[in-house]
Design an enzyme around this catalytic site. Sequence first.
Site, mmCIF file in Angstrom:
data_model
loop_
_atom_site.group_PDB
_atom_site.id
_atom_site.type_symbol
_atom_site.label_atom_id
_atom_site.label_comp_id
_atom_site.label_asym_id
_atom_site.label_seq_id
_atom_site.Cartn_x
_atom_site.Cartn_y
_atom_site.Cartn_z
ATOM 1 N N GLU A 35 0.865 -1.181 0.000
ATOM 2 C CA GLU A 35 0.000 0.000 0.000
ATOM 3 C C GLU A 35 0.903 1.232 0.000
ATOM 4 O OE1 GLU A 35 -3.664 1.997 2.587
ATOM 5 O OE2 GLU A 35 -2.694 0.147 3.270
ATOM 6 N N ARG A 261 4.604 -13.143 10.071
ATOM 7 C CA ARG A 261 5.254 -11.874 9.791
ATOM 8 C C ARG A 261 6.567 -11.802 10.565
ATOM 9 N NH1 ARG A 261 1.940 -6.885 11.767
ATOM 10 N NH2 ARG A 261 3.952 -5.898 11.351
ATOM 11 N N LYS A 271 3.309 0.140 11.238
ATOM 12 C CA LYS A 271 3.346 1.391 10.475
ATOM 13 C C LYS A 271 2.874 2.561 11.343
ATOM 14 C CE LYS A 271 2.554 1.085 6.168
ATOM 15 N NZ LYS A 271 1.902 0.871 4.841
#
Length: 555
Positions: A35, A261, A271
């Site tokens: 993104e 992850r 983030k």
Amino acid sequence: MAETEHRPTNFVRQIIDKDLQSGLHNSIKTRFPPEPNGFLHIGHAKSICLNFGLANDYQGTCNLRFDDTNPEKENIDYVNAIKADVNWLGFTWDGDERYSSDYFEQLYGYALELIDKGLAYVDFSTQEQMREMRGTLKEPGTNSPYRDTPIAENHKLFEAMRAGEYKEGECCLRAKIDMTSPFMCMRDPVLYRIKFAHHHQTGDQWCIYPMYDFTHCISDALEHITHSLCTLEFQDNRRLYDWVIENISAPAVPRQYEFSRLNLEYTVLSKRKLIQLVDEHHVAGWDDPRMPTIAGLKRRGYTPASIREFCLRIGVTKMDNLVEMGMLEACIRDDLNVNAPRAMAVLDPIKVVIENYPVDQSETLVAPNHPNDESKGNREISFSREVWIEADDFREQANKKFKRLVLGKEVRLRNSYVIKAERFEQDQDGKVTTVYCSYDAETLGKDPADGRKVKGVIHWVDAASGVPAQINLYDRLFNVPNPAGAEDFVSTINPNSLQVVNGIVEASLTNAETGVAYQFERTGYFCADPDSSAEQLIFNRTVGLRDTWGRTEGA
């Protein structure tokens, strides 16, 4: 299929091997779907290396596709930064980069298809009402009063949404699945919402934007992705992924597979937390060398090869774990130990005056650029009566374990002569400022002829030609291994994560290129900062020669 026996296997490779052997797929096609609302970090590097690496190993292809469905938080600068990071890591995507926005018209058509099948409806409930109707993990949800709106009316309402006839938040399009599902993502999730925002690719063409869970699976199908790899937090969402594909006339049936992850010690990869660090000025920006971003690691001196090797070593599993920072640092040490040229720099300088060396004399000595690789050649270093050494390399008195310069004893200057400390001077605070020495002119490049042994070797920089430099000593950003687990992660920031010192470097470093790492002998690995210039040299410490954190924790 590529020869992969020499590479560590994992469950993803086993799935691919099975799919190719069974004939389910003739070749594989993966994708990396970032993104564009921030900079990539080391966690993204794991996904990049996995997706592009699998495509390379199996002679398949990998797409770079930007998940650009939230124009309020995205911009073209992030797009360009992400493209540069992927290229810097050594990977090339198939054809041109792609965007979810490339498929907005097709996505809209698939939404109409769901509506016409009675599987989606326009809901005018407020966000708070929808939250209440959604239920909890223990209680089922309740149906929206708009759930049974006739198909034809839903069709017209959705067209009106696209035409901009409703305000933001006034309504949305939801899938009609099951409000009693034990999986929250299946309780009539939102598929489209209204946003009057300028889009970096489509401009003002659209005022409705699809949600990620609707967009991603369809984009995979349109691109004929065979193995859609994502992290474990999307495991439950695979049910929605499959539901969408099963209920539209998709051109292909991609499959989603989840892996754990990356969680890395002494850093945060959220983030939201990274944005907080930048916005609150705890760091100097997204490319601050203490940040776990690709841009930060690059500025600090990490190499693409070291990051790829790190991603290979940590492997691909379904088990969450906290990876030791020492593993990442070991990868860059292993790389730079073999490839980095050597140079000398003094970070805490005191002056050495060699009293029996001619006052007006200067000579050029030869030093190897790498002690174990003759192909890297030699460099010239100057030597004169005065040189700089590290303050820690001199003591008035010391035990036998101290193998550096001691008053009345000898030490070798690296690639140069043996010197003997005769006397020294201190400032008013008692700090040594100057050490007066003698040298043996017969000891250049060899052991003394008289058989005396000199155990110590120290680095130095010629005072006549040495160049002042700002040295940024970067360390781990946090004091605790798992700052993300702290109640206030900011409170765990390491106050010594950056120390700036004024050092002296050998003249050859005046022309150091940005991004080229050097081993400052006996000190660590350093690279020139992008802001460095001939007028103001700036070097960033990539990593020390040894893992001092590991030794401290084990003490």
